[in-house]
Design a protein around this motif. Structure first.
Motif, PDB file in Angstrom:
ATOM      1  N   ALA A  75      42.334  30.615  47.208  1.00  0.00           N
ATOM      2  CA  ALA A  75      41.795  31.529  46.197  1.00  0.00           C
ATOM      3  C   ALA A  75      41.095  32.714  46.848  1.00  0.00           C
ATOM      4  N   LYS A  76      40.271  32.445  47.849  1.00  0.00           N
ATOM      5  CA  LYS A  76      39.518  33.508  48.515  1.00  0.00           C
ATOM      6  C   LYS A  76      40.440  34.469  49.272  1.00  0.00           C
ATOM      7  N   MET A  77      41.511  33.941  49.859  1.00  0.00           N
ATOM      8  CA  MET A  77      42.453  34.801  50.588  1.00  0.00           C
ATOM      9  C   MET A  77      43.141  35.769  49.641  1.00  0.00           C
ATOM     10  N   THR A  78      43.451  35.316  48.441  1.00  0.00           N
ATOM     11  CA  THR A  78      44.115  36.169  47.456  1.00  0.00           C
ATOM     12  C   THR A  78      43.228  37.339  47.062  1.00  0.00           C
ATOM     13  N   GLY A  83      37.615  44.768  55.213  1.00  0.00           N
ATOM     14  CA  GLY A  83      37.147  44.119  56.425  1.00  0.00           C
ATOM     15  C   GLY A  83      37.298  42.605  56.400  1.00  0.00           C
ATOM     16  N   LYS A  84      37.171  42.016  55.231  1.00  0.00           N
ATOM     17  CA  LYS A  84      37.323  40.558  55.144  1.00  0.00           C
ATOM     18  C   LYS A  84      38.758  40.159  55.471  1.00  0.00           C
ATOM     19  N   LEU A  85      39.714  40.927  54.991  1.00  0.00           N
ATOM     20  CA  LEU A  85      41.114  40.650  55.299  1.00  0.00           C
ATOM     21  C   LEU A  85      41.364  40.766  56.797  1.00  0.00           C
ATOM     22  N   MET A  86      40.728  41.764  57.432  1.00  0.00           N
ATOM     23  CA  MET A  86      40.865  41.935  58.882  1.00  0.00           C
ATOM     24  C   MET A  86      40.252  40.754  59.628  1.00  0.00           C
TER      25      MET A  86
END
Length: 200
Positions: A75-78, A83-86
């Motif tokens: 859920a959090k990845m979606t 910066g969080k994705l990086m």
């Protein structure tokens, strides 16, 4: 009169087969997963990809991670951006590099083949990173099995196996750790910034 002796207790009949009590454990010796945490959280999210996969697992670590952390991470990845994705991408690269080396090491060990039956659970893949997480868990279990076979063949010591698995578990556990902070807690370069409440 009926064809059996009503005075004979049931257990005294050697021809009578008493079925075993149902076990709460599956063929692997692990309890099957009945429900994953954060089911509702993941169900509310519109997916980038909509797919399902069946994970076959052998280890207690994989079981507990899937049960407790997988849906939360998925859920959090979606929802991850900027910066969080990086930060998540960097964590995956580190973990994948570690597992390549660990699996290459384990593959060089001479092992005695053993047969274990896996458990299976169906997982939703709503983001490409979810698929990468499933692959890491699959590779962890390959490492789990190969090192178990090596311990049986005495080509690796039990404490060395434990150290390798502990390191592998620590690498995977970094991913939910990176998932916890919200997007705005990460700088554009992927560095986690101090919490404003902790700064005072």
């Amino acid at each position: 009169m009926s064809g059996f002796d009503t005075e004979k207790p049931e257990g005294a009949d050697p021809e009578r087969v008493i079925p075993p009590a149902p076990s709460e454990y599956g063929p692997s010796g692990l309890r099957p997963i009945k429900r994953l945490t954060s089911d509702d959280r993941l169900a509310r999210i519109n997916p980038e990809t909509l797919a399902k996969t069946e994970l076959h697992y052998y280890s207690a670590f994989a079981r507990e991670f899937v049960r407790s952390d997988y849906n939360f991470c998925a859920a959090k990845m979606t929802l991850a951006r900027g910066g969080k994705l990086m930060a998540l991408e960097a964590e995956f690269r580190n973990a994948e590099a570690f597992f390549r080396k660990a699996l290459a090491w384990a593959s060089r060990l001479h092992g005695r083949s053993i047969h274990l039956d896996p458990e299976a659970v169906t997982l939703e893949i709503k983001h490409p990173m979810s698929g990468r997480l499933v692959r890491l868990l699959t590779i962890y279990d390959q490492l789990f099995l190969k090192t178990m076979e090596a311990v049986v063949a005495r080509t690796v010591m039990a404490h060395d196996r434990k150290a390798a698995l502990d390191s592998a578990e620590a690498r995977i556990k970094q991913i939910p750790f990176r998932c916890i902070p919200d997007n705005d807690r990460y700088a554009p370069d992927g560095v986690l910034m101090p919490d404003a409440t902790e700064a005072h």
